[in-house]
Enzyme design. Structure first.
Site, mmCIF file in Angstrom:
data_model
loop_
_atom_site.group_PDB
_atom_site.id
_atom_site.type_symbol
_atom_site.label_atom_id
_atom_site.label_comp_id
_atom_site.label_asym_id
_atom_site.label_seq_id
_atom_site.Cartn_x
_atom_site.Cartn_y
_atom_site.Cartn_z
ATOM 1 N N PRO A 109 24.161 36.311 38.674
ATOM 2 C CA PRO A 109 25.070 35.286 38.172
ATOM 3 C C PRO A 109 26.448 35.868 37.841
ATOM 4 O O PRO A 109 26.542 36.980 37.315
ATOM 5 C CB PRO A 109 24.377 34.742 36.924
ATOM 6 C CG PRO A 109 23.274 35.678 36.613
ATOM 7 C CD PRO A 109 22.991 36.500 37.817
ATOM 8 N N VAL A 110 27.479 35.122 38.174
ATOM 9 C CA VAL A 110 28.854 35.584 37.941
ATOM 10 C C VAL A 110 29.230 35.333 36.480
ATOM 11 O O VAL A 110 28.900 34.290 35.916
ATOM 12 C CB VAL A 110 29.827 34.817 38.869
ATOM 13 C CG1 VAL A 110 31.278 35.106 38.524
ATOM 14 C CG2 VAL A 110 29.558 35.173 40.321
ATOM 15 N N ALA A 112 28.189 36.826 33.769
ATOM 16 C CA ALA A 112 27.081 36.903 32.815
ATOM 17 C C ALA A 112 26.973 38.288 32.190
ATOM 18 O O ALA A 112 26.045 38.569 31.441
ATOM 19 C CB ALA A 112 25.782 36.545 33.525
ATOM 20 N N LEU A 114 26.508 41.032 33.927
ATOM 21 C CA LEU A 114 25.563 41.855 34.697
ATOM 22 C C LEU A 114 26.263 42.658 35.790
ATOM 23 O O LEU A 114 25.620 43.201 36.676
ATOM 24 C CB LEU A 114 24.464 40.974 35.316
ATOM 25 C CG LEU A 114 23.564 40.225 34.323
ATOM 26 C CD1 LEU A 114 22.540 39.373 35.065
ATOM 27 C CD2 LEU A 114 22.843 41.195 33.394
ATOM 28 N N GLY A 115 27.573 42.710 35.725
ATOM 29 C CA GLY A 115 28.318 43.546 36.671
ATOM 30 C C GLY A 115 28.393 42.954 38.068
ATOM 31 O O GLY A 115 28.400 43.680 39.063
ATOM 32 N N SER A 116 28.483 41.618 38.150
ATOM 33 C CA SER A 116 28.512 40.994 39.482
ATOM 34 C C SER A 116 29.765 41.393 40.264
ATOM 35 O O SER A 116 29.689 41.583 41.483
ATOM 36 C CB SER A 116 28.425 39.470 39.367
ATOM 37 O OG SER A 116 29.523 38.989 38.642
ATOM 38 N N ALA A 118 31.464 44.234 40.089
ATOM 39 C CA ALA A 118 31.330 45.609 40.577
ATOM 40 C C ALA A 118 30.348 45.651 41.740
ATOM 41 O O ALA A 118 30.584 46.348 42.732
ATOM 42 C CB ALA A 118 30.849 46.522 39.454
ATOM 43 N N ALA A 119 29.250 44.886 41.647
ATOM 44 C CA ALA A 119 28.255 44.897 42.725
ATOM 45 C C ALA A 119 28.873 44.376 44.022
ATOM 46 O O ALA A 119 28.635 44.933 45.100
ATOM 47 C CB ALA A 119 27.033 44.073 42.330
ATOM 48 N N ASP A 160 30.328 49.977 35.417
ATOM 49 C CA ASP A 160 29.657 49.026 36.319
ATOM 50 C C ASP A 160 29.612 49.513 37.773
ATOM 51 O O ASP A 160 28.533 49.569 38.361
ATOM 52 C CB ASP A 160 30.317 47.638 36.241
ATOM 53 C CG ASP A 160 30.065 46.942 34.916
ATOM 54 O OD1 ASP A 160 29.642 47.619 33.961
ATOM 55 O OD2 ASP A 160 30.281 45.726 34.831
HETATM 56 O O1 PMV Z 1 30.672 42.480 29.495
HETATM 57 P P1 PMV Z 1 30.071 43.723 30.007
HETATM 58 O O2 PMV Z 1 28.617 43.650 30.332
HETATM 59 O O3 PMV Z 1 30.840 44.390 31.092
HETATM 60 O O4 PMV Z 1 30.032 44.745 28.805
HETATM 61 C C1 PMV Z 1 31.146 45.111 28.098
HETATM 62 C C2 PMV Z 1 30.816 46.314 27.297
HETATM 63 C C3 PMV Z 1 31.740 46.528 26.107
HETATM 64 O O5 PMV Z 1 31.294 47.713 25.483
HETATM 65 C C4 PMV Z 1 31.657 45.400 25.132
HETATM 66 C C5 PMV Z 1 33.180 46.680 26.548
HETATM 67 C C6 PMV Z 1 33.513 47.942 27.301
HETATM 68 O O6 PMV Z 1 34.600 47.973 27.906
HETATM 69 O O7 PMV Z 1 32.758 48.911 27.278
#
Ligand code: PMV
Length: 333
Positions: A109-110, A112, A114-116, A118-119, A160
Site C-alpha cells: 500500500p502507498v 502506509a 512500508l517503503g512503497s 523505495a521499493a 528504505d
Molecule cells: O514513515 P516511515 O516508515 O518511513 O518511518 C519514518 C521513520 C522516522 O524515524 C519517524 C523518521 C526517519 O526519518 O527516520
C-alpha cells in the site's frame, strides 16, 4: 528484450523516531513486493504504466441521485516521480538514453510507511539496469535508490532503499548499515487505512523534545537501548521461542514509548491491543505513526491475529521477513 524485477517492502522493527536523535534502528524487508517490467519501445520516450499500485483513500459518498468517488491521485503522481528519477539515474549511469516502457504492479500500500516508494525505485533500477546491460551490485542499486529519494524528497536516511535492495535485517546507526542474520519472524502487519505525515510527526516529537527535554530525553534513550537489546537477542544463541518472547516484550515497551511521544492514534492502538488479545507476543507501531501500520509478532497465531486486526477495523497482511531484496524474476529476449 523484457525484464521483470521485484523489490520488497520494509518495516521498522525497532527505533523509529529515536533514530532521528542519533540512536540506532533495526529494519527488515518483508515479503510484500513491487513488480516492475521494463522493455524498449520504438517511440524513444519513457513511458510509465501504473497498473495496480494499491492507493488508499478511495472515498465514496452518496447523494439522493448520485454516487461520488474520490481517489488519491496525488499519491499516485508521487510514486511516478520516483520511477522517473530512477530511470534517469540508471540511464545516466549507463551513458545511454533510450525509449523504455516501465510497467508497475504492487502489493505494497502507498503511503502506509512500508517503503512503497523505495521499493518501486529499487525494482525500477533493477529492471532498467538489466535491460541496458548494466551490471549493478545490490549495494550500488541501494545507493541509486537513495539518490532517487534525495532527488524526490530532498532528505532521506536511505534506510528504505537499502533494506529493499539488500533484503533481510539491517541495523542502522548514524548513516551506516550492518546486516544482521535474518531470523524467521511470523508477523502480521496491520494497516489502519490512513496515512500519517512523517514530516509532521517528526516535527511534533521535536516540539515535545524542545519543550520538555528532561522528560523526552530518557524516553529516547530507552528506545535506543531497546534497539541494542533487540540486536543482542537477534544475535544470541537462544531457542526460537525465547527469542520471540523477548522480542515481543521489547516491541510492547517500544510501542508504549512511541505512544508516550504522541505518535500513536486510537486506530493504531486498537490494532495493537486486538493483536495482543488474539495471542500476539508483541505488537507495535511501525514507521512514523499517526496512521499507517503496526505489526504483531504472532508465532502460531497469525490467522487469529489477522482476524482480530480485521474486526478492529484494519487491513491485515500476513507476511514474513524477506531474506531477498531486489530480485530479477524474468528476462525474455
Ligand atoms: O514513515 P516511515 O516508515 O518511513 O518511518 C519514518 C521513520 C522516522 O524515524 C519517524 C523518521 C526517519 O526519518 O527516520
Amino acid at each position: 528484450m523484457r525484464v521483470l524485477a521485484s523489490a520488497p517492502a520494509k518495516i521498522i522493527l525497532f527505533g523509529e523516531h529515536s533514530v532521528v536523535y542519533g540512536k540506532p534502528a533495526i529494519a527488515a524487508a518483508i515479503d510484500l513486493r513491487t513488480y516492475v517490467w521494463a522493455e524498449f519501445n520504438k517511440n524513444g520516450r519513457i513511458r510509465i504504466e501504473a497498473k495496480d499500485i494499491k492507493i488508499p483513500g478511495l472515498t465514496v459518498s452518496f447523494s439522493e441521485s448520485e454516487i461520488y468517488f474520490e481517489t488519491d491521485y496525488g499519491k499516485a503522481a508521487e510514486v511516478l516521480s520516483y520511477v522517473r528519477e530512477a530511470i534517469n539515474l540508471v540511464m545516466e549511469e549507463a551513458g545511454q538514453k533510450k525509449g523504455v516502457t516501465v510497467s508497475i504492479t504492487s502489493q505494497i500500500p502507498v503511503g502506509a510507511g512500508l517503503g512503497s516508494s523505495a521499493a518501486v525505485a529499487v525494482a525500477t533500477i533493477g529492471a532498467v539496469s538489466k535491460l541496458l546491460g548494466l551490471e549493478l551490485t545490490k549495494e550500488e542499486v541501494a545507493k541509486l535508490g537513495h539518490k532517487t529519494e534525495l532527488l524526490v524528497q530532498g532528505a532521506s536516511s536511505g534506510i528504505d532503499p537499502t533494506v529493499s535492495a539488500i533484503g533481510g535485517f539491517l541495523y542502522y546507526e548514524k548513516g551506516t548499515f550492518e546486516e544482521l542474520p535474518a531470523i524467521e519472524l511470523p508477523i502480521v502487519v496491520g494497516y489502519t487505512g490512513s496515512s500519517g505525515s512523517t514530516k509532521e510527526l517528526v516535527a511534533k516529537v521535536r516540539r515535545s523534545f524542545e519543550e520538555m527535554p528532561d522528560i523526552i530525553t530518557p524516553i529516547l534513550n530507552s528506545m535506543g537501548r531497546i534497539v541494542e537489546k533487540a540486536k543482542e537477542v537477534i544475535l544470541a544463541d537462544y531457542d526460537k521461542e525465547i527469542k520471540f518472547q523477548l522480542l515481543g516484550q521489547l516491541m510492547n515497551i517500544n510501542h508504549g514509548l512511541l505512544d508516550a511521544l504522541g505518535v500513536s492514534t486510537k486506530s493504531l492502538s486498537d490494532l495493537v491491543y486486538a493483536s495482543r488479545e488474539a495471542g500476539a507476543l508483541g505488537a507495535k507501531i511501525t514507521g512514523a505513526g499517526g496512521g499507517g501500520c503496526m505489526y504483531a509478532l504472532a508465532p502460531g497465531k497469525q490467522s487469529e491475529v489477522a482476524t482480530a486486526i480485521k474486526i478492529a477495523g484494519g487491513t491485515p497482511m500476513i507476511t514474513k521477513i524477506s531474506r531477498e531484496g531486489l530480485r530479477i524474476e524474468d528476462v525474455t529476449q
